[in-house]
Design a protein around this motif. Structure first.
Motif, PDB file in Angstrom:
ATOM      1  N   ALA A 264      65.846 -24.399  95.403  1.00 47.39           N
ATOM      2  CA  ALA A 264      65.003 -25.294  94.510  1.00 47.39           C
ATOM      3  C   ALA A 264      63.682 -25.580  95.156  1.00 47.39           C
ATOM      4  N   GLU A 265      63.598 -25.812  96.301  1.00 52.97           N
ATOM      5  CA  GLU A 265      62.528 -26.222  96.854  1.00 52.97           C
ATOM      6  C   GLU A 265      61.533 -25.080  96.966  1.00 52.97           C
ATOM      7  N   ALA A 266      61.994 -24.217  97.325  1.00 52.54           N
ATOM      8  CA  ALA A 266      60.988 -22.680  97.199  1.00 52.54           C
ATOM      9  C   ALA A 266      60.167 -22.522  96.001  1.00 52.54           C
ATOM     10  N   TYR A 267      61.250 -22.582  94.831  1.00 50.88           N
ATOM     11  CA  TYR A 267      60.795 -22.223  93.487  1.00 50.88           C
ATOM     12  C   TYR A 267      59.681 -23.413  93.388  1.00 50.88           C
ATOM     13  N   LEU A 268      59.743 -24.608  93.547  1.00 49.54           N
ATOM     14  CA  LEU A 268      58.797 -25.459  93.253  1.00 49.54           C
ATOM     15  C   LEU A 268      57.536 -25.293  93.898  1.00 49.54           C
ATOM     16  N   LEU A 269      57.662 -24.982  95.278  1.00 47.14           N
ATOM     17  CA  LEU A 269      56.459 -24.676  96.015  1.00 47.14           C
ATOM     18  C   LEU A 269      55.503 -23.409  95.336  1.00 47.14           C
ATOM     19  N   HIS A 270      56.311 -22.735  94.473  1.00 47.37           N
ATOM     20  CA  HIS A 270      55.950 -21.619  93.658  1.00 47.37           C
ATOM     21  C   HIS A 270      55.382 -21.955  92.244  1.00 47.37           C
ATOM     22  N   ASN A 271      55.606 -23.368  91.990  1.00 46.82           N
ATOM     23  CA  ASN A 271      55.285 -23.957  90.679  1.00 46.82           C
ATOM     24  C   ASN A 271      55.964 -23.424  89.583  1.00 46.82           C
ATOM     25  N   ASN A 272      57.308 -22.880  89.931  1.00 43.08           N
ATOM     26  CA  ASN A 272      58.140 -22.503  89.074  1.00 43.08           C
ATOM     27  C   ASN A 272      59.233 -23.525  88.568  1.00 43.08           C
ATOM     28  N   THR A 273      58.949 -24.354  87.938  1.00 39.31           N
ATOM     29  CA  THR A 273      59.776 -25.745  87.614  1.00 39.31           C
ATOM     30  C   THR A 273      61.052 -25.271  86.948  1.00 39.31           C
ATOM     31  N   LYS A 274      61.120 -24.331  86.043  1.00 36.64           N
ATOM     32  CA  LYS A 274      62.415 -24.072  85.426  1.00 36.64           C
ATOM     33  C   LYS A 274      63.445 -23.530  86.378  1.00 36.64           C
TER      34      LYS A 274
END
Length: 516
Positions: free
Chosen positions: A332-342
């Motif tokens: 979840a955090e890694a995807y947030l760092l990639h601006n992938n909110t979904k």
């Protein structure tokens, strides 16, 4: 495309497990009792093309006077234990000796054996020691704790990169880099390794290893089974009511383990003769317990004193599912760092549902402790173990639960040398009277998470004193310790106590520095 990219690297041999490669030769050797430890021949290095060795064996085996031991000596080189190159300095501290031991336990890519069952890796790595001459998955996290204390960030990075390489090569991290381990993994600590590395090098590390974190998750969550009914399972995934998904340990083979071949055959025959259990079912349960790292413990037995009653794949383990929650939060955090909110929100929801399932299926209000769950019986298992402290480590227990657990730990597990793993004396190495470094750390950190500092400090002092006492006596750092009688060596299991020892060294240094 983002992610870790390994250098070009060529394997020295195809990834064929030795029992498949050598066939009847392998079986004959393992049944011969030539080697006290079945792992010895599984790790042997052929002196020429295995095909030629196999042909020679079939030509010679029925000749009068054929000597199997001589044949082995002429065609294979046996591996050595990792201990002979280190001379302990008992006049210096345990910590100073551990600092010297890192080099003894480190393997360089250019020095790795070609041929045999070893899978070469592209970067340096630290092995546990003794008979364990390869990188082990969950061991390595606890080793890394000590490497960080020693300032060896270079080895931490190399080992994380090796695990990323294994994920990219196979889709998962095997138990260790041996061909005979390629059908199973170990407790999924990769996300904790990445987090440890990111604490040193920054959050960009989470972004870098996102592809491997995702592949790790997909491996454990593979969901292509024929049934969607509750209380059914496919490989490592268990389906529960209301769409809840949990994980279990598993192995993709149902045959004797090459590294413990003779022992597994004997146990399979015993379970068949006494209980009518098909040997293949017993082999699967044995292998699944090996994937857990707790090989072996009464935790996996229907009858706590009867190895033949092993039923690992029926059990949903509390520690495994806490680790999977950590992996979901890391994703979840890694995807947030990639601006992938979904995807961030998707994995946050998976983690939330996992916490709810952990509370529903593992908390035993009659014992006030977290237990494993038998999904076949739809009830808790009988085994009370230190695996129940993982919710403290990952901060998944409520405040009320934590108070009950602290009392339970003090009453049932604390001894003069640290913590028992279980309270059962079954003769298995992951049972009483033995204590193991990784579980001392998990419980110590879990107690600190809930501000039980006095109990944590007592545990820390007892464990460090025991390790120091043994080192001053023998000059050895051991794989496991007898925490009930600190004048005795730990026992049980399939092999003698090993020295080295990666995770003991790592946890010792971290606890010595009072790092929480």
């Amino acid at each position: 495309m983002y992610g870790f990219i390994a250098p070009a690297f060529t394997y020295g041999s195809p990834h064929v497990s030795p029992e498949d490669l050598y066939g009847s030769l392998f079986r004959d050797i393992q049944h011969s009792h030539i080697f006290e430890d079945s792992k010895t021949f599984a790790d042997a290095i052929p002196l020429e093309d295995p095909v030629l060795i196999i042909e020679r064996y079939h030509q010679e085996q029925d000749r009068p006077g054929f000597d199997l031991q001589a044949f082995i000596s002429q065609n294979f080189r046996m591996p050595a234990h990792i201990k002979s190159t280190f001379e302990a300095d008992k006049s210096s501290s345990t910590s100073e000796n551990i600092g010297r031991l890192w080099e003894v336990l480190t393997r360089q890519p250019e020095n790795q054996e070609r041929g045999g069952s070893l899978i070469p890796l592209p970067f340096p790595y630290v092995v546990p020691g003794g008979r364990f001459r390869e990188i082990y998955y969950w061991d390595s996290y606890f080793t890394m704790l000590g490497l960080k204390e020693s300032g060896r960030t270079d080895l931490i990075e190399s080992m994380v990169n090796n695990f990323a390489y294994l994920i990219d090569s196979f889709g998962y991290i095997p138990t260790a880099n041996r061909t005979y381990y390629l059908t199973r993994s170990q407790p999924p600590f990769f996300s904790l390794m990445v987090r440890l590395y990111s604490d040193i090098a920054g959050n960009e590390i989470l972004k870098r290893y996102l592809p491997q974190l995702q592949k790790e998750y997909d491996y454990w969550m593979q969901n292509d089974g024929p049934s969607h009914e509750p209380f059914t399972a496919h490989r490592r995934l268990v389906k529960l009511p209301n769409g809840a998904l949990m994980n279990r340990y598993w192995d993709d083979k149902a045959t004797p383990r090459p590294e413990s071949y003779r022992e597994d055959v004997e146990l399979g025959n015993e379970a068949r003769d006494r209980f009518g259990t098909a040997p293949e079912a017993t082999f699967r349960h044995i292998r699944a317990a090996a994937e857990s790292g707790w090989d072996f413990s009464s935790r996996w037995f229907a009858d706590e004193n009867d190895f033949a009653s092993i039923h690992t794949t029926d059990i949903i383990p509390v520690d495994l599912n806490c680790l999977m929650h950590h992996l979901e939060k890391a994703l979840a955090e890694a995807y947030l760092l990639h601006n992938n909110t979904k995807m961030h929100l998707q994995y946050e929801e998976k983690a939330r549902l996992r916490v709810a399932a952990i509370q529903t299926y593992f908390w035993d209000s009659s014992r006030n402790f977290f237990m494993d769950y038998d999904f076949k019986k739809q009830d808790f298992t009988k085994a009370v173990t230190l695996a129940g402290t993982f919710p403290l480590y990952f901060k998944l227990a409520t405040k009320s639960q934590s108070h009950y657990m602290r009392g339970y730990i003090r009453l049932n597990f604390m001894r003069s040398g640290g913590l028992l793993t279980t309270t059962i004396k079954s003769g298995q190495q992951w049972d009483a009277p033995n204590g193991w470094a990784p579980l001392q750390w998990i419980t110590y950190k879990g107690l600190r998470n809930y501000n039980f500092h006095r109990t944590a400090d007592e545990l820390c002092a007892e464990w460090l004193t025991l390790v120091d006492k043994e080192f001053k006596h023998s000059g050895k750092l051991l794989e496991k310790y007898n925490v009930s009688d600190t004048n005795l060596i730990a026992g049980g299991g399939e092999y003698e106590v090993q020295e080295g020892f990666g995770w003991t060294n790592g946890v010792y240094l971290r606890m010595k520095n009072h790092k929480s």
